[in-house]
Design a protein around this motif. Sequence first.
Motif, PDB file in Angstrom:
ATOM      1  N   LYS A  20       0.822  -1.198   0.000  1.00  0.00           N
ATOM      2  CA  LYS A  20       0.000   0.000   0.000  1.00  0.00           C
ATOM      3  C   LYS A  20       0.855   1.248   0.000  1.00  0.00           C
ATOM      4  CE  LYS A  20      -4.013  -1.893   2.439  1.00  0.00           C
ATOM      5  NZ  LYS A  20      -4.871  -1.775   3.645  1.00  0.00           N
ATOM      6  N   TYR A  21       0.314   2.302  -0.608  1.00  0.00           N
ATOM      7  CA  TYR A  21       0.945   3.610  -0.510  1.00  0.00           C
ATOM      8  C   TYR A  21       0.460   4.299   0.758  1.00  0.00           C
ATOM      9  CZ  TYR A  21       2.748   3.535  -5.312  1.00  0.00           C
ATOM     10  OH  TYR A  21       3.443   3.227  -6.452  1.00  0.00           O
ATOM     11  N   LEU A  22       1.367   4.972   1.429  1.00  0.00           N
ATOM     12  CA  LEU A  22       1.027   5.756   2.608  1.00  0.00           C
ATOM     13  C   LEU A  22       1.396   7.213   2.371  1.00  0.00           C
ATOM     14  CD1 LEU A  22       2.467   3.455   5.451  1.00  0.00           C
ATOM     15  CD2 LEU A  22       0.103   3.582   4.656  1.00  0.00           C
ATOM     16  N   LYS A  23       0.706   8.107   3.064  1.00  0.00           N
ATOM     17  CA  LYS A  23       1.107   9.509   3.007  1.00  0.00           C
ATOM     18  C   LYS A  23       2.542   9.604   3.506  1.00  0.00           C
ATOM     19  CE  LYS A  23      -3.503  11.461   3.794  1.00  0.00           C
ATOM     20  NZ  LYS A  23      -4.340  12.279   4.713  1.00  0.00           N
ATOM     21  N   ALA A  24       3.352  10.399   2.820  1.00  0.00           N
ATOM     22  CA  ALA A  24       4.765  10.436   3.190  1.00  0.00           C
ATOM     23  C   ALA A  24       5.404  11.771   2.827  1.00  0.00           C
ATOM     24  CB  ALA A  24       5.522   9.312   2.495  1.00  0.00           C
ATOM     25  N   VAL A  25       6.394  12.150   3.627  1.00  0.00           N
ATOM     26  CA  VAL A  25       7.265  13.282   3.309  1.00  0.00           C
ATOM     27  C   VAL A  25       8.679  12.725   3.208  1.00  0.00           C
ATOM     28  CG1 VAL A  25       8.128  15.538   3.981  1.00  0.00           C
ATOM     29  CG2 VAL A  25       5.786  14.877   4.581  1.00  0.00           C
ATOM     30  N   LEU A  26       9.288  12.878   2.043  1.00  0.00           N
ATOM     31  CA  LEU A  26      10.646  12.398   1.803  1.00  0.00           C
ATOM     32  C   LEU A  26      11.617  13.552   1.990  1.00  0.00           C
ATOM     33  CD1 LEU A  26       8.823  10.225   0.490  1.00  0.00           C
ATOM     34  CD2 LEU A  26      10.546   9.997  -1.297  1.00  0.00           C
ATOM     35  N   TYR A  27      12.601  13.359   2.866  1.00  0.00           N
ATOM     36  CA  TYR A  27      13.613  14.387   3.119  1.00  0.00           C
ATOM     37  C   TYR A  27      14.876  13.995   2.360  1.00  0.00           C
ATOM     38  CZ  TYR A  27      10.569  16.115   6.818  1.00  0.00           C
ATOM     39  OH  TYR A  27       9.499  16.639   7.512  1.00  0.00           O
ATOM     40  N   LEU A  28      15.222  14.807   1.370  1.00  0.00           N
ATOM     41  CA  LEU A  28      16.349  14.483   0.504  1.00  0.00           C
ATOM     42  C   LEU A  28      17.653  15.074   1.022  1.00  0.00           C
ATOM     43  CD1 LEU A  28      13.707  14.289  -1.359  1.00  0.00           C
ATOM     44  CD2 LEU A  28      15.341  14.352  -3.237  1.00  0.00           C
ATOM     45  N   GLY A  31      18.581  18.801   0.775  1.00  0.00           N
ATOM     46  CA  GLY A  31      17.860  19.790   1.575  1.00  0.00           C
ATOM     47  C   GLY A  31      16.422  20.025   1.152  1.00  0.00           C
ATOM     48  N   THR A  32      15.978  19.401   0.070  1.00  0.00           N
ATOM     49  CA  THR A  32      14.603  19.577  -0.388  1.00  0.00           C
ATOM     50  C   THR A  32      13.717  18.441   0.136  1.00  0.00           C
ATOM     51  OG1 THR A  32      15.007  18.334  -2.436  1.00  0.00           O
ATOM     52  CG2 THR A  32      15.373  20.728  -2.484  1.00  0.00           C
ATOM     53  N   ASN A  33      12.389  18.656   0.046  1.00  0.00           N
ATOM     54  CA  ASN A  33      11.419  17.652   0.477  1.00  0.00           C
ATOM     55  C   ASN A  33      10.495  17.298  -0.675  1.00  0.00           C
ATOM     56  OD1 ASN A  33      12.493  18.115   3.010  1.00  0.00           O
ATOM     57  ND2 ASN A  33      10.789  19.376   3.709  1.00  0.00           N
ATOM     58  N   LYS A  34       9.955  16.101  -0.624  1.00  0.00           N
ATOM     59  CA  LYS A  34       8.907  15.667  -1.545  1.00  0.00           C
ATOM     60  C   LYS A  34       7.724  15.177  -0.708  1.00  0.00           C
ATOM     61  CE  LYS A  34      11.576  14.151  -5.616  1.00  0.00           C
ATOM     62  NZ  LYS A  34      10.768  14.760  -6.682  1.00  0.00           N
ATOM     63  N   ALA A  38       4.053   7.213  -0.697  1.00  0.00           N
ATOM     64  CA  ALA A  38       5.197   6.323  -0.901  1.00  0.00           C
ATOM     65  C   ALA A  38       4.885   4.946  -0.341  1.00  0.00           C
ATOM     66  CB  ALA A  38       6.445   6.881  -0.229  1.00  0.00           C
ATOM     67  N   LYS A  39       5.435   3.922  -0.985  1.00  0.00           N
ATOM     68  CA  LYS A  39       5.310   2.576  -0.441  1.00  0.00           C
ATOM     69  C   LYS A  39       6.220   2.453   0.776  1.00  0.00           C
ATOM     70  CE  LYS A  39       3.930   0.042  -4.606  1.00  0.00           C
ATOM     71  NZ  LYS A  39       4.238  -1.095  -5.507  1.00  0.00           N
ATOM     72  N   ASP A  65      19.913   9.017  -1.900  1.00  0.00           N
ATOM     73  CA  ASP A  65      19.547  10.424  -2.048  1.00  0.00           C
ATOM     74  C   ASP A  65      18.643  10.919  -0.931  1.00  0.00           C
ATOM     75  OD1 ASP A  65      20.980  10.533  -4.416  1.00  0.00           O
ATOM     76  OD2 ASP A  65      19.239  10.021  -5.653  1.00  0.00           O
ATOM     77  N   LEU A  66      18.326  10.030   0.015  1.00  0.00           N
ATOM     78  CA  LEU A  66      17.384  10.365   1.081  1.00  0.00           C
ATOM     79  C   LEU A  66      18.039  10.368   2.449  1.00  0.00           C
ATOM     80  CD1 LEU A  66      14.427   8.143  -0.146  1.00  0.00           C
ATOM     81  CD2 LEU A  66      14.402  10.634  -0.044  1.00  0.00           C
ATOM     82  N   ILE A  67      17.512  11.203   3.326  1.00  0.00           N
ATOM     83  CA  ILE A  67      17.923  11.203   4.730  1.00  0.00           C
ATOM     84  C   ILE A  67      16.927  10.411   5.554  1.00  0.00           C
ATOM     85  CG2 ILE A  67      18.302  12.628   6.783  1.00  0.00           C
ATOM     86  CD1 ILE A  67      19.168  14.876   4.893  1.00  0.00           C
ATOM     87  N   LYS A  68      15.640  10.687   5.316  1.00  0.00           N
ATOM     88  CA  LYS A  68      14.595   9.992   6.066  1.00  0.00           C
ATOM     89  C   LYS A  68      13.266  10.106   5.342  1.00  0.00           C
ATOM     90  CE  LYS A  68      13.420  13.963   9.015  1.00  0.00           C
ATOM     91  NZ  LYS A  68      13.329  14.459  10.409  1.00  0.00           N
ATOM     92  N   ILE A  69      12.323   9.266   5.766  1.00  0.00           N
ATOM     93  CA  ILE A  69      10.952   9.322   5.275  1.00  0.00           C
ATOM     94  C   ILE A  69      10.031   9.368   6.485  1.00  0.00           C
ATOM     95  CG2 ILE A  69       9.164   8.241   3.863  1.00  0.00           C
ATOM     96  CD1 ILE A  69      11.390   6.586   2.536  1.00  0.00           C
ATOM     97  N   VAL A  70       9.113  10.329   6.503  1.00  0.00           N
ATOM     98  CA  VAL A  70       8.125  10.401   7.573  1.00  0.00           C
ATOM     99  C   VAL A  70       6.781   9.968   6.998  1.00  0.00           C
ATOM    100  CG1 VAL A  70       6.944  11.875   9.246  1.00  0.00           C
ATOM    101  CG2 VAL A  70       9.378  12.241   8.748  1.00  0.00           C
ATOM    102  N   TYR A  71       6.279   8.830   7.493  1.00  0.00           N
ATOM    103  CA  TYR A  71       5.029   8.256   7.006  1.00  0.00           C
ATOM    104  C   TYR A  71       3.875   8.587   7.956  1.00  0.00           C
ATOM    105  CZ  TYR A  71       7.606   5.006   3.896  1.00  0.00           C
ATOM    106  OH  TYR A  71       8.390   4.440   2.930  1.00  0.00           O
ATOM    107  N   THR A  72       2.675   8.645   7.392  1.00  0.00           N
ATOM    108  CA  THR A  72       1.446   8.685   8.184  1.00  0.00           C
ATOM    109  C   THR A  72       0.587   7.528   7.715  1.00  0.00           C
ATOM    110  OG1 THR A  72       1.533  11.110   8.327  1.00  0.00           O
ATOM    111  CG2 THR A  72      -0.572  10.039   8.861  1.00  0.00           C
ATOM    112  N   ASN A  73       0.245   6.604   8.636  1.00  0.00           N
ATOM    113  CA  ASN A  73      -0.529   5.435   8.211  1.00  0.00           C
ATOM    114  C   ASN A  73      -2.030   5.707   8.221  1.00  0.00           C
ATOM    115  OD1 ASN A  73      -1.400   5.209  10.871  1.00  0.00           O
ATOM    116  ND2 ASN A  73      -0.057   3.497  11.358  1.00  0.00           N
ATOM    117  N   GLU A  74      -2.807   4.679   7.926  1.00  0.00           N
ATOM    118  CA  GLU A  74      -4.255   4.844   7.763  1.00  0.00           C
ATOM    119  C   GLU A  74      -4.944   5.326   9.031  1.00  0.00           C
ATOM    120  OE1 GLU A  74      -2.502   2.172   7.100  1.00  0.00           O
ATOM    121  OE2 GLU A  74      -2.983   1.316   5.133  1.00  0.00           O
TER     122      GLU A  74
END
Length: 208
Positions: A20-28, A31-34, A38-39, A65-74
């Motif tokens: 499943k895909y979850l809401k996510a913020v990718l920290y690159l 210094g930028t974010n996406k 994200a799975k 290319d990533l530092i961390k991923i912050v997920y929010t689950n269902e």
Amino acid sequence: MKKIILILITLLFSTVGQAKYLKAVLYLADGTNKTGLAKLVEEDDSKVTFKTNEDADTEKIAGADLIKIVYTNETGNIFTMEYLYLTSAGVFTGKFSNSRKKHWFEIVYNKEYKIGKIFDKGDSRRNTFRSANSSYFFGKKGTDHLVYGYNTMGNAVKSHGTDAMMKKMAKQEFTDCPKISKAIENEIFELDTVLDRITAIFNKTKCK
């Protein structure tokens, strides 16, 4: 009846095979974010599958290319995954070294010090049976690695010794902070309470 069973089996495997895909913020690392979807990454994933919204095309982003991923689950729970080296001691030499590649850790404690978890879903095959378990790693915030602390897989933990491993970890990781090393050396760690005990030490002991 056979057709119905075959359809159910097909649906089951297709559902299991699709993460499943979850809401996510990718920290690159640049210094930028996406922000998007994200799975959920697994320990050894070298790339992250990401898309900006449900209708967008997917892209593969290298873990390097990533530092961390912050997920929010269902259910609205927020958790963080970080891409770090795994440091452990050699079986024969006892010397510590980093893994050749980075791994994804779920960060369960993150203040002046850090605790990361790797979950192993196990293997139910008869010849390779392995119980589901979690391994916990520790370190200083701001470093590119976490040092192995203990594993929750029943008898395997008891045979290796949670208490001895935690003390060995402390001597390796906290050489520049005698207060932490001494506090861990003076503690008695048992599997059922080890996470509570180590977080208590981290909360009350400051190096500076």
